[in-house]
Structures are given as C-alpha cells and as structure tokens.
Design an enzyme around this catalytic site. Structure first.
Site, PDB file in Angstrom:
ATOM      1  N   ASN A  16       0.867  -1.186   0.000  1.00 45.16           N
ATOM      2  CA  ASN A  16       0.000   0.000   0.000  1.00 45.16           C
ATOM      3  C   ASN A  16       0.899   1.231   0.000  1.00 45.16           C
ATOM      4  O   ASN A  16       1.456   1.598   1.038  1.00 45.16           O
ATOM      5  CB  ASN A  16      -0.905  -0.042   1.245  1.00 45.16           C
ATOM      6  CG  ASN A  16      -1.797   1.186   1.344  1.00 45.16           C
ATOM      7  OD1 ASN A  16      -1.818   2.021   0.441  1.00 45.16           O
ATOM      8  ND2 ASN A  16      -2.522   1.293   2.444  1.00 45.16           N
ATOM      9  N   HIS A 102      -9.654   0.859   4.862  1.00 48.96           N
ATOM     10  CA  HIS A 102      -8.383   1.134   5.537  1.00 48.96           C
ATOM     11  C   HIS A 102      -8.606   2.093   6.715  1.00 48.96           C
ATOM     12  O   HIS A 102      -9.436   2.992   6.630  1.00 48.96           O
ATOM     13  CB  HIS A 102      -7.377   1.735   4.549  1.00 48.96           C
ATOM     14  CG  HIS A 102      -5.993   1.747   5.113  1.00 48.96           C
ATOM     15  ND1 HIS A 102      -5.559   2.724   5.980  1.00 48.96           N
ATOM     16  CD2 HIS A 102      -4.969   0.870   4.976  1.00 48.96           C
ATOM     17  CE1 HIS A 102      -4.318   2.444   6.340  1.00 48.96           C
ATOM     18  NE2 HIS A 102      -3.935   1.336   5.751  1.00 48.96           N
ATOM     19  N   GLU A 174      -5.335  -4.921  10.667  1.00 51.27           N
ATOM     20  CA  GLU A 174      -4.355  -3.851  10.833  1.00 51.27           C
ATOM     21  C   GLU A 174      -4.678  -3.079  12.111  1.00 51.27           C
ATOM     22  O   GLU A 174      -5.500  -2.145  12.087  1.00 51.27           O
ATOM     23  CB  GLU A 174      -4.400  -2.897   9.640  1.00 51.27           C
ATOM     24  CG  GLU A 174      -4.091  -3.553   8.313  1.00 51.27           C
ATOM     25  CD  GLU A 174      -3.558  -2.558   7.297  1.00 51.27           C
ATOM     26  OE1 GLU A 174      -2.388  -2.719   6.915  1.00 51.27           O
ATOM     27  OE2 GLU A 174      -4.267  -1.627   6.906  1.00 51.27           O
ATOM     28  N   GLY A 180       2.233   2.545  10.840  1.00 55.05           N
ATOM     29  CA  GLY A 180       3.151   3.663  10.681  1.00 55.05           C
ATOM     30  C   GLY A 180       3.823   4.102  11.973  1.00 55.05           C
ATOM     31  O   GLY A 180       4.424   5.171  12.038  1.00 55.05           O
ATOM     32  N   SER A 220       3.362  -1.770  10.511  1.00 59.04           N
ATOM     33  CA  SER A 220       4.809  -1.753  10.761  1.00 59.04           C
ATOM     34  C   SER A 220       5.482  -3.086  10.450  1.00 59.04           C
ATOM     35  O   SER A 220       6.386  -3.521  11.167  1.00 59.04           O
ATOM     36  CB  SER A 220       5.107  -1.312  12.205  1.00 59.04           C
ATOM     37  OG  SER A 220       4.655   0.012  12.415  1.00 59.04           O
TER      38      SER A 220
HETATM   39  P1  13P Z   1       2.852   0.619   7.736  1.00 61.35           P
HETATM   40  O1  13P Z   1       3.417  -0.654   7.177  1.00 61.35           O
HETATM   41  O2  13P Z   1       3.534   1.848   7.227  1.00 61.35           O
HETATM   42  O3  13P Z   1       2.718   0.562   9.221  1.00 61.35           O
HETATM   43  O4  13P Z   1       1.349   0.735   7.166  1.00 61.35           O
HETATM   44  C1  13P Z   1       0.528  -0.364   7.242  1.00 61.35           C
HETATM   45  C2  13P Z   1      -0.685  -0.098   6.448  1.00 61.35           C
HETATM   46  O5  13P Z   1      -1.462   0.777   6.760  1.00 61.35           O
HETATM   47  C3  13P Z   1      -0.896  -0.911   5.238  1.00 61.35           C
HETATM   48  O6  13P Z   1      -2.165  -0.700   4.710  1.00 61.35           O
END
Ligand code: 13P
Length: 265
Positions: A16, A102, A174, A180, A220
């Site tokens: 993504n 999301h 998630e 993030g 992450s």
């Molecule tokens: P990160 O891998 O940057 O934490 O993001 C995960 C995400 O939101 C994938 O859709």
C-alpha cells in the site's frame, strides 16, 4: 481446524503505497519490484499505488504475475461525485484488487462500516477482489474492547455478502496502533486477533469458508520482523505500508511470506 486446510491458503502480500508517489517515482518503484519479484509464483503480490499512477504502474507490471490494486473506491459507478473513483474506473486501469476500509479512511475521512459495506458490494459487483481492512485503536485494545470492535467491523462490513463471495475477500487485520508507528503487533498478538477473526468468520459463513479465507497482518511490517510474523500459521500474508516503498525490503517481506524464498516461474 486441520493443518492441511491452513496449508492451502496461498500467502498474499499487498504493497500500500498510500499517498507517497508521483508518476515517475511510481514507475521506478514498480520497475524495481518487478526486477526482484516479477513472476513470483508461491506468493500473490498486489501493488496499490495512488490513483493517478495506476495505469503507468499497470504498464510496468502487466504480464509479470504482479497484480494491481486501488487503495479505495466509491460505490456508485458514474455520476456527479466530485473527487471519487469507481470500480469500473479501477478495472479499466488494470486493477484486480482494491483495499476497502483502511483505517486511514475510517479515521481521517470518517468512513463508517456501512460505507465500507457499500464499497465492498460495488467492488465485488465489478469483479474486483477486496482486501478488507479492520483493526482496533490503542484505546480500544486497552479498554479490553478489541474483540467487540473487530466483531462489529466484520459483521457490519460484510453484511449481505454471500459465503460464495468470500474467496474474493481477504481480511487485513491492521491494528491502528501499529500502523506507521514502528510498534508492530507481536506474533502472539497477531495470532490471537487472527484466530478471533476466523472465529467470527465461522459464525458468519461457516467453518469451511472461515478456514479458507485469508487473513493478512498489517502494521509496521518490515524486512526485519516479516519472517517471524509470516511463520505464524494463522497469518496468511501482509499488507505493507512504509516498507513497500523500499524495493529490497518489500522483496524480503514477500520472500518471508513464501517461507524464505520467492519462487519465480
Ligand atoms: P505501515 O506498514 O507503514 O505501518 O502501514 C501499514 C498499512 O497501513 C498498510 O495498509
């Protein structure tokens, strides 16, 4: 639950790219990913660039086995919906997949489960496969509400979805606190949440469908922690944000999903 059935779930890794690439960067990144992962056979790989990059990325990955996905869609096909993008537009640009629900859309853009459900139906109607993202916030987890939140997200987002359509839906667990932040869920935390998601899927669609449905982990995921996460039998792949912008790291994550290797065909 038999291990034979778990073994039949082919791992799937989504990249993504979020709102991070303009067209030249997206083409470069796609080329780098193709160089490392083109024709990967043992893991399904889906690249999800921003809308304006879709067609250009499609031209790079067409015929390589890598697949294209949108990051979002609107539920109507055409009309006066300024700024929105529809399922027919995504398929015409080469998409086979779309991310729906999301957490950044839920929390920043205010998407409700009801909106997520309408998007899911629109995607399936136009033969798009869906990565349906769900996950609890840190406050919800600390309040002991994780299971309730995941259950409501699943029940409401999947309303009026036939069991027969579940082979075109992947659940992306998630946890919002892991996105993030660098704070990855431990394999045990992910295992526990995935097992709960599978239990709810069993209640909604029956045990056979629940065991066949793939559940990705996102939040992450890095080249460093992917092997441990992907080694969990309950984790059927990853939805990767930041690390999907680094071709070496993304390739390492795909290899980890493939049990240490990307088999090229
Ligand atoms: P990160 O891998 O940057 O934490 O993001 C995960 C995400 O939101 C994938 O859709």
């Amino acid at each position: 639950m038999s291990s034979r059935k778990i073994g039949t779930r082919r791992k799937i890794v989504g990249g993504n790219w979020k709102m991070n690439t303009t067209i030249d960067g997206a083409v470069d990144l796609a080329q780098e990913v193709v160089r490392r992962l083109g024709n990967t056979r043992n893991v399904e790989v889906v690249l999800c660039p921003p809308f304006p990059n879709l067609e250009a990325v499609y031209r790079v990955i067409a015929g390589t086995g890598l697949q294209l996905g949108g990051q979002n869609l609107f539920w109507e096909d055409y009309g006066a919906y300024t700024g929105e993008v529809s399922a027919p537009m995504l398929t015409a640009a080469g998409c086979e997949w779309v991310i729906v629900g999301h957490s950044e859309r839920r929390h920043i853009m205010g998407e409700s489960n009801e909106m997520v459900n309408r998007k899911l139906h629109a995607a399936l109607h136009h033969d798009l496969s869906v990565m349906l993202a769900i996950g609890e916030t840190k406050e919800e987890r600390h309040a002991g509400a994780m299971e309730r939140v995941l259950r409501v997200q699943l029940e409401q987002s999947l309303e009026r979805i036939d069991a027969g359509a579940m082979d075109r839906i992947v659940i992306a667990y998630e946890p919002v606190w892991a996105i993030g932040t660098g704070e990855t869920a431990t394999p045990a935390q992910a295992r526990e949440a995935h097992a709960f998601v599978r239990t709810v899927l069993g209640e909604l669609f029956g045990q056979e469908v629940a065991e066949a449905t793939r559940i990705q982990y996102g939040g992450s995921v890095t080249a460093a922690n992917a092997a441990e996460l992907m080694g969990e039998p309950e984790i059927d792949g990853a939805l990767v944000g930041g690390a999907s912008l680094k071709p070496d790291d993304f390739a390492e994550i795909v290899r980890a999903a493939g049990g240490g290797r990307a088999i090229l065909g």
